[in-house]
Write a protein that holds these residues in place. Structure first.
Motif, PDB file in Angstrom:
ATOM      1  N   TRP A 182      35.642 -51.036 -16.401  1.00 42.80           N
ATOM      2  CA  TRP A 182      34.381 -51.442 -15.777  1.00 42.80           C
ATOM      3  C   TRP A 182      33.355 -50.312 -15.807  1.00 42.80           C
ATOM      4  N   SER A 183      33.811 -49.078 -15.673  1.00 47.04           N
ATOM      5  CA  SER A 183      32.898 -47.938 -15.748  1.00 47.04           C
ATOM      6  C   SER A 183      32.261 -47.840 -17.130  1.00 47.04           C
ATOM      7  N   VAL A 184      33.058 -48.061 -18.164  1.00 42.58           N
ATOM      8  CA  VAL A 184      32.528 -48.033 -19.532  1.00 42.58           C
ATOM      9  C   VAL A 184      31.520 -49.155 -19.733  1.00 42.58           C
ATOM     10  N   ILE A 185      31.846 -50.342 -19.218  1.00 45.41           N
ATOM     11  CA  ILE A 185      30.917 -51.472 -19.327  1.00 45.41           C
ATOM     12  C   ILE A 185      29.608 -51.148 -18.606  1.00 45.41           C
ATOM     13  N   GLY A 186      29.719 -50.569 -17.409  1.00 43.04           N
ATOM     14  CA  GLY A 186      28.527 -50.204 -16.657  1.00 43.04           C
ATOM     15  C   GLY A 186      27.682 -49.174 -17.383  1.00 43.04           C
ATOM     16  N   PHE A 187      28.342 -48.192 -17.996  1.00 40.79           N
ATOM     17  CA  PHE A 187      27.610 -47.171 -18.747  1.00 40.79           C
ATOM     18  C   PHE A 187      26.879 -47.780 -19.935  1.00 40.79           C
ATOM     19  N   LEU A 188      27.574 -48.617 -20.691  1.00 44.62           N
ATOM     20  CA  LEU A 188      26.960 -49.224 -21.867  1.00 44.62           C
ATOM     21  C   LEU A 188      25.808 -50.147 -21.488  1.00 44.62           C
ATOM     22  N   ALA A 189      25.911 -50.779 -20.320  1.00 42.65           N
ATOM     23  CA  ALA A 189      24.882 -51.727 -19.908  1.00 42.65           C
ATOM     24  C   ALA A 189      23.668 -51.052 -19.286  1.00 42.65           C
ATOM     25  N   LEU A 190      23.871 -49.941 -18.579  1.00 42.93           N
ATOM     26  CA  LEU A 190      22.792 -49.363 -17.782  1.00 42.93           C
ATOM     27  C   LEU A 190      22.302 -48.001 -18.266  1.00 42.93           C
TER      28      LEU A 190
END
Length: 304
Positions: A182-190
């Motif tokens: 989820w942290s990776v997803i958050g980084f890629l998204a934001l």
């Protein structure tokens, strides 16, 4: 945030001594800085950020009073779509590991959170600028408390049921992996990671010339320069940025010993037309000499 952290420690964590010290020192430092230090260095003027809250008043006292007397203005900001989006941006990367049961650390972030929400400047409500950084430690404490509990938060209520695992096995084997994913997803998204190979590298072609020009500023005299070069010359009493809306007169320029310009990349609050015009003004100024010119980097030095 220091005073608010003291309030949180004193009333919620029951750490009376630490809370009282932080609360007292935070309030005292706020008063000293806003009422003494800043006016002393700004010729009697208050903090510059007050201009972002003029709808509430012109001074800190007026703003505080109007926050109490005009709750409608505060409520309108608190429950606006922009505030909702801002809070979503803050919590989305950690949303699965937040529980209302452990929201109390957020008390320490309330002053900064309130300032950002009430500001007229949209930049205080995004993740690109620095304004939300003081909120991060308190969000992390909130996450730690939720995860340490092991049986609360969205991850426990939804994902545990999804995987049909018992609580202990899920926490031990699945939770760390899910947090990383989820942290990776958050980084890629934001995250604005694209900036690292775009706007952050724009000025590389002038970097050697910038370094040479900066090395020629050998005294502690006043400097007028761009936003990119100012940090490398900040060890002096007087340094100001070039601004296209504040063109200096020939008399104004006399307070500087050096004027360092980048005509190709004029920097924040400037533009190429203004930089070129300022360079031309300095070229014909009787008290300044052009001592360095390369790759659109100009260094003018006042005659002594």
């Amino acid at each position: 945030p220091v005073a608010a952290m003291g309030f949180w420690l004193f009333f919620f964590e029951k750490k009376r001594r630490c809370g009282a010290i932080a609360l007292f020192l935070g309030c005292a430092w706020f008063i000293v800085v806003t009422q003494a230090l800043i006016p002393a260095f700004k010729e009697g003027r208050g903090p510059g950020g007050l201009g972002r809250y003029t709808y509430l008043g012109e001074s800190i006292g007026e703003i505080i009073i109007n926050m109490l007397l005009r709750p409608d203005a505060i409520i309108a900001r608190l429950f606006s779509p922009g505030t909702l989006v801002y809070f979503l941006l803050l919590t989305a990367p950690i949303i699965w590991w937040l529980s209302l049961k452990y929201w109390m650390p957020l008390v320490g972030a309330m002053p900064v959170l309130t300032l950002n929400i009430l500001s007229d400047i949209d930049a205080q409500r995004d993740l690109i600028h620095q304004y939300s950084v003081p909120i991060l430690p308190f969000l992390l404490v909130w996450v730690i408390a939720t995860v340490a509990d092991g049986k609360c938060g969205l991850w426990y209520g939804i994902w545990r049921k999804w995987f049909k695992k018992n609580g202990g096995d899920f926490v031990r084997f699945k939770l760390p992996k899910l947090m990383v994913i989820w942290s990776v997803i958050g980084f890629l998204a934001l995250a604005k990671y694209g900036y690292f190979w775009t706007i952050y590298l724009d000025t590389l072609d002038t970097l050697p010339a910038m370094r040479e020009a900066v090395s020629l500023v050998r005294t502690k005299g006043g400097v007028l320069t761009t936003s990119e070069m100012a940090p490398h010359l900040s060890d002096r009493q007087l340094i100001k940025l070039t601004k296209d809306y504040d063109r200096p007169t020939d008399e104004d320029l006399m307070e500087y010993d050096y004027v360092l310009l980048n005509l190709r990349y004029p920097g924040w609050k400037s533009n190429q037309e203004f930089a070129a015009s300022l360079a031309q003004q300095l070229t014909v100024h009787p008290e300044f000499q052009l001592v360095y010119r390369r790759d659109d980097i100009y260094l003018f030095v006042k005659s002594f």
